[in-house]
Design a protein around this motif. Sequence first.
Motif, PDB file in Angstrom:
ATOM      1  N   TYR A   1       0.853  -1.186   0.000  1.00 31.17           N
ATOM      2  CA  TYR A   1       0.000   0.000   0.000  1.00 31.17           C
ATOM      3  C   TYR A   1       0.891   1.239   0.000  1.00 31.17           C
ATOM      4  O   TYR A   1       1.989   1.252   0.572  1.00 31.17           O
ATOM      5  N   THR A   2       0.426   2.293  -0.662  1.00 30.60           N
ATOM      6  CA  THR A   2       1.112   3.564  -0.632  1.00 30.60           C
ATOM      7  C   THR A   2       0.079   4.685  -0.564  1.00 30.60           C
ATOM      8  O   THR A   2      -1.131   4.419  -0.483  1.00 30.60           O
ATOM      9  N   VAL A   3       0.532   5.925  -0.558  1.00 32.20           N
ATOM     10  CA  VAL A   3      -0.352   7.090  -0.527  1.00 32.20           C
ATOM     11  C   VAL A   3      -0.474   7.618  -1.953  1.00 32.20           C
ATOM     12  O   VAL A   3       0.523   7.692  -2.683  1.00 32.20           O
ATOM     13  N   GLY A   4      -1.678   7.983  -2.354  1.00 34.24           N
ATOM     14  CA  GLY A   4      -1.897   8.518  -3.684  1.00 34.24           C
ATOM     15  C   GLY A   4      -2.611   9.856  -3.658  1.00 34.24           C
ATOM     16  O   GLY A   4      -3.393  10.138  -2.746  1.00 34.24           O
ATOM     17  N   ASN A   5      -2.330  10.682  -4.659  1.00 31.93           N
ATOM     18  CA  ASN A   5      -3.034  11.949  -4.847  1.00 31.93           C
ATOM     19  C   ASN A   5      -3.580  11.968  -6.270  1.00 31.93           C
ATOM     20  O   ASN A   5      -2.835  12.115  -7.230  1.00 31.93           O
ATOM     21  N   ASP A   6      -4.885  11.796  -6.383  1.00 32.08           N
ATOM     22  CA  ASP A   6      -5.582  11.768  -7.668  1.00 32.08           C
ATOM     23  C   ASP A   6      -6.053  13.184  -7.991  1.00 32.08           C
ATOM     24  O   ASP A   6      -7.210  13.544  -7.779  1.00 32.08           O
ATOM     25  N   VAL A   7      -5.137  14.020  -8.490  1.00 35.61           N
ATOM     26  CA  VAL A   7      -5.481  15.415  -8.783  1.00 35.61           C
ATOM     27  C   VAL A   7      -6.496  15.451  -9.922  1.00 35.61           C
ATOM     28  O   VAL A   7      -6.353  14.752 -10.931  1.00 35.61           O
ATOM     29  N   SER A   8      -7.541  16.256  -9.757  1.00 36.25           N
ATOM     30  CA  SER A   8      -8.680  16.197 -10.679  1.00 36.25           C
ATOM     31  C   SER A   8      -9.228  17.581 -10.991  1.00 36.25           C
ATOM     32  O   SER A   8      -9.205  18.482 -10.153  1.00 36.25           O
ATOM     33  N   SER A   9      -9.760  17.714 -12.212  1.00 39.04           N
ATOM     34  CA  SER A   9     -10.482  18.918 -12.605  1.00 39.04           C
ATOM     35  C   SER A   9     -11.968  18.686 -12.378  1.00 39.04           C
ATOM     36  O   SER A   9     -12.617  17.957 -13.132  1.00 39.04           O
ATOM     37  N   ARG A  10     -12.513  19.314 -11.365  1.00 42.95           N
ATOM     38  CA  ARG A  10     -13.943  19.163 -11.096  1.00 42.95           C
ATOM     39  C   ARG A  10     -14.771  19.977 -12.082  1.00 42.95           C
ATOM     40  O   ARG A  10     -15.928  19.632 -12.357  1.00 42.95           O
ATOM     41  N   SER A  11     -14.217  21.055 -12.625  1.00 47.11           N
ATOM     42  CA  SER A  11     -14.994  21.851 -13.586  1.00 47.11           C
ATOM     43  C   SER A  11     -15.202  21.084 -14.878  1.00 47.11           C
ATOM     44  O   SER A  11     -16.297  21.114 -15.463  1.00 47.11           O
ATOM     45  N   ILE A  12     -14.179  20.365 -15.337  1.00 49.69           N
ATOM     46  CA  ILE A  12     -14.310  19.614 -16.584  1.00 49.69           C
ATOM     47  C   ILE A  12     -15.224  18.411 -16.395  1.00 49.69           C
ATOM     48  O   ILE A  12     -16.128  18.170 -17.203  1.00 49.69           O
ATOM     49  N   GLU A  13     -15.021  17.658 -15.325  1.00 48.91           N
ATOM     50  CA  GLU A  13     -15.886  16.498 -15.092  1.00 48.91           C
ATOM     51  C   GLU A  13     -17.325  16.925 -14.834  1.00 48.91           C
ATOM     52  O   GLU A  13     -18.276  16.262 -15.268  1.00 48.91           O
TER      53      GLU A  13
END
Length: 274
Positions: A144-156
């Motif tokens: 297991y590791t740490v993840g950062n799923d950076v996302s554009s909420r405006s586009i989605e």
Amino acid sequence: MSEGGDVYDLTSANSNVETFCDLARAADITGRTIDDVAAGLLDDAERLSSEYVDERIERPVVPDEVWAAGVTYHISEQAREAESETPDVYLDVYDGERPEIFFKATESRTVGPNEAVGVRGDSTWDVPEPELAVVLHRGAIVGYTVGNDVSSRSIEGENPLYLPQAKVYDRCCAIGPCVASAESVSDPHGLEMSMRIERDGTVLYEGSTSTSEMVKSCEEIVSYFTRHNSVPEMVVLLTGTALVPEEGFTLKPGDDVSIEIDDIGVLENTVTAV
């Protein structure tokens, strides 16, 4: 490898062990655990100073692919509904048996600790998504590791069919700071997770949660991911987020994002425009 607070360079003990994938492959071939394979190399491995490690820390695993699951926490379902013009689709996923699983990143789009994650230049609302990340070798959970799923909420939010553009782009994902072996994490569904976002020394967001709030288990998500799917040798699978900054907050270049998960460590990244 870290053992009792000390850090060792396993590559100095055996030149055939250069990556985490090499460890996982050796464990698979010999029928041993990754911890056992690593422990067998310690006597001949060079011990490293913490300063050396801090200066040179990189991605703990180089995945062939990164995938992610969405709407696995109630708050993420609420956030996705709030951003979307078609909110019912997210409620259906949260309540449904089949999880949402989507492609997130290639190796080249993934960064490690202390590197910059990216926000898209054509997006107006961008957020980090701190997540417990499952490390898979040939489809089996090995850590297991740490993840950062950076996302554009405006586009989605404009249209769910824009999800790939909201999720997949340069520097869209960070993983680290280490891989905690499956044997060393007693319960992946009972880990405290926290996130802190700072801008020019000011804390803009701080929150915490527990992976016990996940509506689906890591095993369930992995099961659906590997069904009828020839997966690469090494995959990182993000399991969803429960820490969502308030509506109106958006990441900006220069921000600092720190994500911590018990038994694994702290993943720190700055933000840049891409």
